[in-house]
Design a protein around this motif. Structure first.
Motif, mmCIF file in Angstrom:
data_model
loop_
_atom_site.group_PDB
_atom_site.id
_atom_site.type_symbol
_atom_site.label_atom_id
_atom_site.label_comp_id
_atom_site.label_asym_id
_atom_site.label_seq_id
_atom_site.Cartn_x
_atom_site.Cartn_y
_atom_site.Cartn_z
ATOM 1 N N TYR A 89 0.814 -1.223 0.000
ATOM 2 C CA TYR A 89 0.000 0.000 0.000
ATOM 3 C C TYR A 89 0.852 1.280 0.000
ATOM 4 N N ALA A 90 0.138 2.384 -0.170
ATOM 5 C CA ALA A 90 0.787 3.683 -0.362
ATOM 6 C C ALA A 90 1.754 4.099 0.759
ATOM 7 N N PRO A 91 1.390 3.967 2.049
ATOM 8 C CA PRO A 91 2.273 4.539 3.074
ATOM 9 C C PRO A 91 3.708 3.985 3.020
ATOM 10 N N VAL A 92 3.846 2.668 2.957
ATOM 11 C CA VAL A 92 5.187 2.078 2.926
ATOM 12 C C VAL A 92 5.922 2.513 1.661
ATOM 13 N N GLN A 93 5.210 2.545 0.547
ATOM 14 C CA GLN A 93 5.860 2.922 -0.711
ATOM 15 C C GLN A 93 6.264 4.395 -0.691
ATOM 16 N N LYS A 94 5.507 5.209 0.042
ATOM 17 C CA LYS A 94 5.879 6.617 0.189
ATOM 18 C C LYS A 94 7.222 6.731 0.919
ATOM 19 N N ILE A 95 7.376 5.940 1.973
ATOM 20 C CA ILE A 95 8.654 5.967 2.705
ATOM 21 C C ILE A 95 9.774 5.490 1.789
ATOM 22 N N ALA A 96 9.492 4.448 1.026
ATOM 23 C CA ALA A 96 10.520 3.924 0.122
ATOM 24 C C ALA A 96 10.942 5.002 -0.878
ATOM 25 N N ARG A 97 9.977 5.713 -1.434
ATOM 26 C CA ARG A 97 10.320 6.753 -2.409
ATOM 27 C C ARG A 97 11.087 7.891 -1.744
ATOM 28 N N ALA A 98 10.690 8.216 -0.501
ATOM 29 C CA ALA A 98 11.399 9.290 0.212
ATOM 30 C C ALA A 98 12.859 8.908 0.456
ATOM 31 N N SER A 99 13.148 7.614 0.462
ATOM 32 C CA SER A 99 14.535 7.178 0.677
ATOM 33 C C SER A 99 15.426 7.591 -0.485
ATOM 34 N N GLU A 100 14.835 7.794 -1.643
ATOM 35 C CA GLU A 100 15.650 8.166 -2.804
ATOM 36 C C GLU A 100 16.338 9.509 -2.607
#
Lengths: 688, 688
Positions: free
Chosen positions: A359-370
């Motif tokens: 879902y979105a929340p975890v993927q948001k954190i993953a993208r913020a890692s970039e």
């Protein structure tokens, strides 16, 4: 109808004992099945043995440390309170400790067998890990139900009804206090080892997770067992026992000790043992994606309970129950109990959304890692805080509805029915550390990469499940603590006539001060807990660096690291650092009672303040931590650059920050809140 | 005696206006002195001009965005409430906006002159930066005192006493709402630019802070002005105005509109303007370490106020004041007012301890950086949470004592006297961004390194001062909000007889639900704010990377970066992202009022819940952020490996995480709590 009713009224408690025994027997059968499975090759058994040994050694030393404090409290209770309460304390403490041992023992048996099963198929590994968890789940719930019902029955016969009820508070304190220590000690252990291993291993040396060259790797795997398995089992034992006792207290204090009202929570507990067994069976026959199969098990369990609650409620309350001057129909009481089941499903679904990599929340954190370490952290903190909204909203709805149906007793029943699901829910929770360990064993035994791939896949599901069960535990704890607060108020009114008409009004400055002081407790409790992990992890980092420097051959595989020194360092640090935070709730409550201008009114506000901020801090920490962990796993699956990328490094930082959040500080809030409330109830006759 | 008393009773408000005017005149004199100082060489003036232009452009667009929302609310108030309230709203909003403009204008004049002064001596630079801050401080406080007293006097004459009092709530709403927007918009702007500039500049490219090759560097410096100066000035205007209005409301609602009780807070405000002027003079003549000189200024101001409060209290209440049926002596009232002054000193000292690099907490974070990014973050989060304990404890004591001396009015007086210190306190707060900008100008104009060393030293002091004033703002906000909550309850009782005997009891489930919902507000408010910074910062990172890729000559100094595009991106992002979080408190309060099973009781709990968790979240964020920032500065001073070391990298991560904590989310909680409480008061006659 009346005949059945009379029957269930008298046979309810024995019948629930029978259900508990059935659960225990089923667990024993299950563990025999687990043990019969292959434990793999010699190297695997050797590693598993080392982990087992470290875990046992730690738990034994933890018992010694905790016993000192338990003996002091036992003596205080024996002298200043009554003997049954003191004995109840010992029973609660002993059972809570035992639950921890059970959780650890079963996990170390199941993990190596899960590794072995993973060499054959995903589904087999899933079932092996789940069955290991299910053994813990059924043993812990069976033990809790049995302990409370036997203690209550015996105390009722020996010292009379009133004192029996009161002495249950002692049992609750024993369970909660041990649980705080187990959660903290185990949590500090597991995360200090994990963080320490990651900081040097992954970030400085570029090791994989569980690289046998990492001197802290055995300590890390020991940690999974003493923290996630033993700590969690003690915690759930506590939550279950306290919810049951809370419901009995409310029945005794606000319903004039109505027998059916006292028997009802036992019956709910007994029925749900049967539901949990059917849920476990479902997982063992169903096919599909891991997460879906596990959720199917939970659903089966809930539906079975919901169906059986209906006749039980009607048999027990054929004409309903009078609460706060109004007659409540059996159907209204049934609704209160179903709210608990629905809440379980709702909290599970919400936490799943915030912590699953789909879902979105975890993927948001993953993208913020970039964009780096800092944006990963900011995103994770924000997700954790967002994740508080829906659970708290639904808790509000649950309070409103269950109170509407059956007053404070309705809330107590909802909590008990929510906790009655613990059997199946712990099965999910234990699943996580078992697969985590299984993966560790796979890497350390040099099994093919495909095996690790299987366990990694299960581990990601396990992370979500762990977060989910923590969400469940803290939501139920919030409700249970409210029930305890209600008991505190009733007990205070009964004890001191000066408070008979007193309302804890928000316009009263002392109530506000209490809310502030209580609100503070979770903040500094978690601050101390995180400090403890930081300190202990720092010690591990220094030791690992020392070994790598002293024996450069470790890096090339020519030298073997000294795993034992890391295990030893973490053991000592965890036991030393758990004391202060674990005693904070007792110190706060007693201080509020003793310091002159404060007193019972401030203490009442303090209890509620702790529940309010505790709920938020705990959910934010456990959900945020789970989300960070899975954001890292999401990247490791090959997204956003995959392993070794800049984003992955940032995600490892987030995962590491999340470690003490989700496995030390956050989950320990759950028993901490209850220790505060239970101590407050206990000290009323002493100070007020 | 009686003659003086009568005199002060009638002349109190005009006299306080006179004091406000004296403060304004003094500020104008001060700004003339500042302007007369040298603004440095052409390059410096050019850079300062670019920053000034960016800041003006942003604020103008912010005004347009906010105006749309303000007009809607004005119309709603005009239609559903009364006209004076709607007009009060416009006055409050306009003055709050003006305060922001003043803060920004003065800062951009002072920063370049501070750079120039830093080329001569530390002390001169200190005084220049401080005087710039003092202009803002005196202008904002003078404006607030003047606006409220003129509006009150005129409204009293035109629409009568009752409506005049009620319409003050409109003025408070206008001030608070604009302040939330200014804090959020400015906070998002400043931190998106800062984080974005740091992530690519420092971490990826190894630029120094304010390196002119960094395309985001002008945006970063603009941010300091629109966030830290304009946002903060609007915030303090709001806090001051609302505290004054809160005290008037309590006098009107609980003391039957006793004239002396209404005049008293005006008088306290007037006296403290004189105290602030003397404090400013002290800083301009004293010698010593920067922090000591600044603290001396605060102390001077507090002592002068404490001395003058004594006769004023006795003249105004020659025979005391009857509160809640008991006669309070003038000395008791005086004590309540002194509590506010003492609280200011206490909160300043505590926050200083947690955020100054001279003490253990910051150094602990610095040491944790040696083991990596994650341990830095864990340590910082823990320090922030620890930092909540003492302030909350002292707030509890202040509530207990001031209520003891003079009931709810006593709390209101303590808050007003605390806020009366705002003049000198903002001088400290503005000091931070002015020196920060001064340093930026020094680097960008290629001034010698020694100049930057001077501004860096002042900047570290500035960081602590900023954290200190935020601690002060949030502590006073917590108290002010409690006063507003008290007004909400009184207003509700007065409006609807059904609630005349109602107590907001903690045993009432609706109160608990309210506490949960209110407790949620700060958590998701800050989550949205941090998301906003993360999103906007991500956009900056992408733009900076794009420019560096498109024009490789930027890195070698051959090409000039396009500063304007970064400024533009941040401007748009800040304005877009501030809307949702800023409207949250209004949405929550109105939803609680409108949704059927909730209503006034839940709303009461909600208001208190927001205050309780808001206080903790805000203190943890502002103190933690300040500590992270100074931990980085501590390492940059050469400790633990100094600049460029592994520890430094980790400390930069912590500083970056701390940015949205301390400059966006944390400080915006302050006006947010008050918007919730004021809206609740306003909607009572509409919905209940």
């Amino acid at each position: 109808m009346a005949f059945f009713a009379l029957n269930l009224l008298h046979s309810g408690v024995p019948l629930s004992m029978l259900c508990a025994v059935i659960g225990l027997v089923f667990a024993i059968v299950l563990i025999r099945i687990v043990i019969r499975a292959s434990a793999g090759n010699e190297r695997m058994r050797e590693i598993s043995g080392a982990v087992q040994e470290g875990a046992k050694a730690y738990l034994n030393r933890q018992v010694v440390t905790i016993s000192v404090i338990a003996v002091i409290i036992f003596i205080l209770l024996f002298v200043f309170k009554d003997h049954p309460t003191a004995i109840g304390f010992v029973v609660g403490a002993f059972c809570s400790l035992s639950a921890g041992f059970i959780g650890m023992r079963v996990a170390v048996i199941a993990n190596v067998r899960t590794t072995q099963a993973a060499t054959t198929s995903l589904l087999r590994a899933l079932r092996m890990a789940f069955n290991g968890g299910a053994v813990t789940g059924l043993l812990v719930v069976g033990l809790a139900l049995l302990a409370v019902s036997i203690f209550y029955t015996l105390a009722d016969k020996i010292v009379g009804h009133d004192l029996a009820i009161r002495s249950l508070v002692g049992l609750a304190l024993g369970a909660s206090l041990i649980s705080v220590f187990a959660r903290l000690g185990g949590g500090i252990y597991t995360k200090a080892a994990d963080v320490g291993a990651d900081l040097v291993g992954k970030i400085e040396q570029g090791f994989e997770e569980d690289d046998p060259r990492n001197p802290a790797t055995i300590a890390d795997n020991v940690g999974d067992n003493v923290g996630d398995c033993a700590g969690m089992a003690a915690d759930v034992f506590e939550t279950y026992a306290v919810s049951l006792i809370g419901a009995i207290l409310v029945a005794a204090l606000t319903l004039g000790g109505n027998s059916a009202a006292i028997v009802y929570p036992f019956v709910l507990g007994g029925i749900s043992v049967l539901g949990a067994i059917l849920g476990v069976l479902f997982v063992n026959v169903a096919n599909g994606k891991p997460a879906a199969v596990l959720m199917g098990g939970v659903l089966t369990s809930a539906i079975v309970s919901a169906i059986l609650f209906w006749p039980a409620t009607h048999y027990l309350f054929p004409t309903g129950l009078t609460i706060a001057g109004a007659l409540r129909t059996p159907t209204q009481l049934y609704f209160a109990s179903v709210i608990g089941l629905v809440m379980t499903a709702v909290v599970v679904a919400i936490t799943n959304y915030y912590t699953s990599m789909r879902y979105a929340p975890v993927q948001k954190i993953a993208r913020a890692s970039e964009t780096g370490h800092a944006t990963n952290i900011i995103a994770g903190l924000a997700v954790g805080q967002h994740a508080t909204a829906l659970p708290v909203g639904f808790i509000g709805i649950a309070i409103l509805l269950s109170f509407h149906f059956a007053g404070l007793y309705g809330i107590a029943i909802a909590v008990m029915s929510m906790l009655s699901m613990a059997g199946i829910i712990i099965s999910l929770d234990s699943f996580g550390p078992i697969t985590d360990n299984a993966g560790g064993i796979a890497v350390m035994s040099n099994l093919p990469k495909e095996v690790r791939a299987v366990t990694d896949q299960l581990d990601a599901v396990g992370n979500t499940m762990k977060a989910v069960t923590k969400g469940y535990a803290i939501a139920s704890a919030g409700l249970a603590a409210l029930v305890l607060f209600g008991s505190y108020v009733e007990e205070l009114k009964a004890h001191n006539p000066a408070f008979a008409q007193f309302t804890f009004s928000l316009t009263e400055p002392k109530v506000i001060i209490g809310l502030f002081l209580g609100g503070l407790l979770p903040f500094i409790f978690t601050a101390f807990s995180m400090d403890a992990v930081g300190k202990a992890a720092g010690a591990v980092v220094r030791e690992v660096r020392r070994q790598l420097k002293a024996k450069p051959g470790i890096l090339t595989g020519q030298d073997t690291p000294e795993y034992g020194t890391c295990v030893d360092i973490v053991t000592k640090a965890a036991l030393r650092e758990m004391i202060v935070p674990a005693l904070l709730p007792i110190i706060f409550v007693v201080a509020a009672a003793v310091i002159k201008p404060l007193g019972p009114v401030v203490l009442g506000g303090l209890l509620v303040g702790t529940i309010v901020t505790g709920l938020f801090v705990a959910i934010a920490m456990t959900s945020g931590g789970g989300a960070w962990d899975n954001a890292k796993k999401f990247i490791e699956e090959g997204n956003l650059g995959g392993k070794g990328s800049f984003a992955h490094q940032a995600a490892v930082t987030g995962d590491t920050v999340g470690d003490p959040y989700k496995d030390t500080a956050g989950p320990a809030i759950n028993p901490m809140i209850k220790v505060a409330n239970i101590v407050a109830i206990l000290i009323i006759p002493i100070f007020f």
